[in-house]
Design an enzyme around this catalytic site. Sequence first.
Site, mmCIF file in Angstrom:
data_model
loop_
_atom_site.group_PDB
_atom_site.id
_atom_site.type_symbol
_atom_site.label_atom_id
_atom_site.label_comp_id
_atom_site.label_asym_id
_atom_site.label_seq_id
_atom_site.Cartn_x
_atom_site.Cartn_y
_atom_site.Cartn_z
ATOM 1 N N TRP A 24 0.808 -1.495 0.561
ATOM 2 C CA TRP A 24 -0.344 0.192 -0.120
ATOM 3 C C TRP A 24 0.559 1.508 0.604
ATOM 4 O O TRP A 24 0.478 2.247 -0.487
ATOM 5 C CB TRP A 24 -0.962 0.165 1.319
ATOM 6 C CG TRP A 24 -0.565 -0.635 2.261
ATOM 7 C CD1 TRP A 24 0.349 0.370 3.680
ATOM 8 C CD2 TRP A 24 -0.074 -2.006 3.108
ATOM 9 N NE1 TRP A 24 0.952 -0.387 4.103
ATOM 10 C CE2 TRP A 24 0.686 -1.555 4.554
ATOM 11 C CE3 TRP A 24 -0.822 -3.031 2.916
ATOM 12 C CZ2 TRP A 24 0.278 -2.340 4.724
ATOM 13 C CZ3 TRP A 24 -0.225 -4.237 3.347
ATOM 14 C CH2 TRP A 24 0.053 -4.102 4.512
ATOM 15 N N ARG A 25 2.143 1.291 -0.027
ATOM 16 C CA ARG A 25 3.023 1.891 -0.067
ATOM 17 C C ARG A 25 3.492 2.346 -1.756
ATOM 18 O O ARG A 25 4.263 3.618 -1.776
ATOM 19 C CB ARG A 25 4.434 2.150 0.848
ATOM 20 C CG ARG A 25 3.913 2.627 2.662
ATOM 21 C CD ARG A 25 4.751 2.150 3.609
ATOM 22 N NE ARG A 25 4.526 2.283 4.887
ATOM 23 C CZ ARG A 25 5.364 1.841 5.914
ATOM 24 N NH1 ARG A 25 6.686 0.880 5.661
ATOM 25 N NH2 ARG A 25 5.013 1.379 7.227
ATOM 26 N N GLU A 37 -5.806 0.671 5.559
ATOM 27 C CA GLU A 37 -5.423 1.127 7.029
ATOM 28 C C GLU A 37 -7.123 0.337 7.650
ATOM 29 O O GLU A 37 -7.414 0.152 9.257
ATOM 30 C CB GLU A 37 -5.604 2.671 7.098
ATOM 31 C CG GLU A 37 -4.267 3.172 7.146
ATOM 32 C CD GLU A 37 -3.553 3.139 8.230
ATOM 33 O OE1 GLU A 37 -3.825 2.882 9.428
ATOM 34 O OE2 GLU A 37 -2.332 3.678 7.323
ATOM 35 N N GLN A 42 -6.235 -3.595 14.638
ATOM 36 C CA GLN A 42 -6.579 -4.894 15.194
ATOM 37 C C GLN A 42 -5.987 -5.840 14.605
ATOM 38 O O GLN A 42 -5.606 -7.100 14.725
ATOM 39 C CB GLN A 42 -7.703 -6.119 15.649
ATOM 40 C CG GLN A 42 -8.625 -3.945 16.053
ATOM 41 C CD GLN A 42 -8.444 -4.013 17.494
ATOM 42 O OE1 GLN A 42 -7.671 -4.985 18.391
ATOM 43 N NE2 GLN A 42 -9.211 -3.005 17.361
ATOM 44 N N TYR A 120 -8.248 8.385 13.529
ATOM 45 C CA TYR A 120 -6.857 7.870 13.097
ATOM 46 C C TYR A 120 -6.849 7.815 11.431
ATOM 47 O O TYR A 120 -6.391 8.292 11.121
ATOM 48 C CB TYR A 120 -7.232 6.559 14.177
ATOM 49 C CG TYR A 120 -5.629 5.729 13.440
ATOM 50 C CD1 TYR A 120 -4.320 6.518 13.835
ATOM 51 C CD2 TYR A 120 -5.765 4.735 12.596
ATOM 52 C CE1 TYR A 120 -3.287 5.176 13.208
ATOM 53 C CE2 TYR A 120 -4.832 4.448 12.162
ATOM 54 C CZ TYR A 120 -3.946 4.532 12.266
ATOM 55 O OH TYR A 120 -2.427 3.658 11.726
ATOM 56 N N ASP A 138 -2.204 6.511 17.528
ATOM 57 C CA ASP A 138 -3.319 5.115 17.329
ATOM 58 C C ASP A 138 -2.233 4.533 18.225
ATOM 59 O O ASP A 138 -1.835 5.129 19.476
ATOM 60 C CB ASP A 138 -3.242 4.217 16.812
ATOM 61 C CG ASP A 138 -2.073 4.106 15.637
ATOM 62 O OD1 ASP A 138 -0.631 4.284 16.193
ATOM 63 O OD2 ASP A 138 -1.532 3.080 14.859
ATOM 64 N N CYS A 192 9.967 0.957 18.597
ATOM 65 C CA CYS A 192 9.739 1.129 19.705
ATOM 66 C C CYS A 192 7.997 0.775 20.437
ATOM 67 O O CYS A 192 7.532 0.460 20.604
ATOM 68 C CB CYS A 192 8.870 2.282 19.842
ATOM 69 S SG CYS A 192 8.565 2.863 22.051
ATOM 70 N N CYS A 200 16.151 0.496 21.729
ATOM 71 C CA CYS A 200 16.361 1.377 22.332
ATOM 72 C C CYS A 200 17.217 2.097 21.370
ATOM 73 O O CYS A 200 17.471 3.496 21.304
ATOM 74 C CB CYS A 200 15.796 1.692 23.715
ATOM 75 S SG CYS A 200 14.765 1.828 24.524
ATOM 76 N N CYS A 203 16.942 3.277 18.051
ATOM 77 C CA CYS A 203 16.120 4.232 17.942
ATOM 78 C C CYS A 203 16.400 5.896 16.992
ATOM 79 O O CYS A 203 17.629 6.562 18.170
ATOM 80 C CB CYS A 203 15.023 4.137 19.493
ATOM 81 S SG CYS A 203 14.068 5.366 18.631
#
Length: 347
Positions: A24-25, A37, A42, A120, A138, A192, A200, A203
């Site tokens: 979808w990108r 989306e 879920q 969202y 979200d 994350c 981390c 990140c």
Amino acid sequence: MNDLEKIVTPLLDWYHVNARILPWRKNKDPYRVWVSEIMLQQTRVEAVIPYYERFMQNFPDIQALAQGDEELLLKLWEGLGYYSRAKNLQKSAQIICREYQGKFPVDYQTILTLPGIGEYTAGAISSIAFEKPVPAVDGNVLRVITRITEDGRDIQDAKLKSQITQELREIYPKTQCGDFTQSLMELGAMVCVPNGAPKCEACPLNALCGAYKNHAQMLYPVKKKKGERKIEKKTVLILYHEDAVALNRREGTGLLSGMWEFPNLDGEKSVKEIKEYLGERGILVKKTKKMPEKKHIFSHVEWHMKCFEVWCDSVSEDNGYTWVTAEQLEKEVALPTAFKKILPNKP
């Protein structure tokens, strides 16, 4: 200055290098963004990809979805759960064709009026497809921001979400709005992370993160425990007659509304009670076989299912069930996961 403004540049730089290649990108068509989306609600990205690709093959644009066969739509959705999402997709597509000449509306408030689209999803479409500075907040985004800011409020508090949404809106870049939205999503999904320790060291925002600085990553986000789910006991029947299996259509409201199901009774019933119930519907039982018990968890309720295979000797014409072949059940009928998981071998 909004303290969060410092995250924009390093996050975008990281995203441009590390973004996953997802179907979808490939382009930012609002229809593709919207469908992805809704599917991703879920559901894990890895699980969604094959569903998304099959969906696009069958419903390549808004017009195809609006005019599409609902049974095919639900069959393509089978396994994703929350079937109301698929139904709302089609309702919205029909509204777009009827009221907006088949073109996805650009205005955020208008997008919000479409069935099944909340803040969202409207934010994701607005920023990714239309490059508008509208956040899509979200669970992933809330987790990232509450760790950075060490915000100890309950993540389920609507005021917290509203405040973070406003703070993010203030820092959106003038260009690359869609990339910024996706960079927050991607960081929450890949670095994350929701379960287990965050990564981390990888990140791009660790130097700006209060939780990382204070070794308090696992304390955020704060989430109060939900109440226990309601347990409902069911007796589910797989009825065979000749080469057919019985199905029942659920009511048009409530849980799994309008979906196909195997005949079932509330509570745990004995073989004698099952025979009496079916007898009242003009169905004479030849033999029964107890199957393994199953459990299915919905968001607010838990089904404990006592299951039986039932071979019918005779069936009246007005028994009230729809009878399908095993092949139809496999290829044409959209069966909710709660019932699909108890499917026995073909009769």
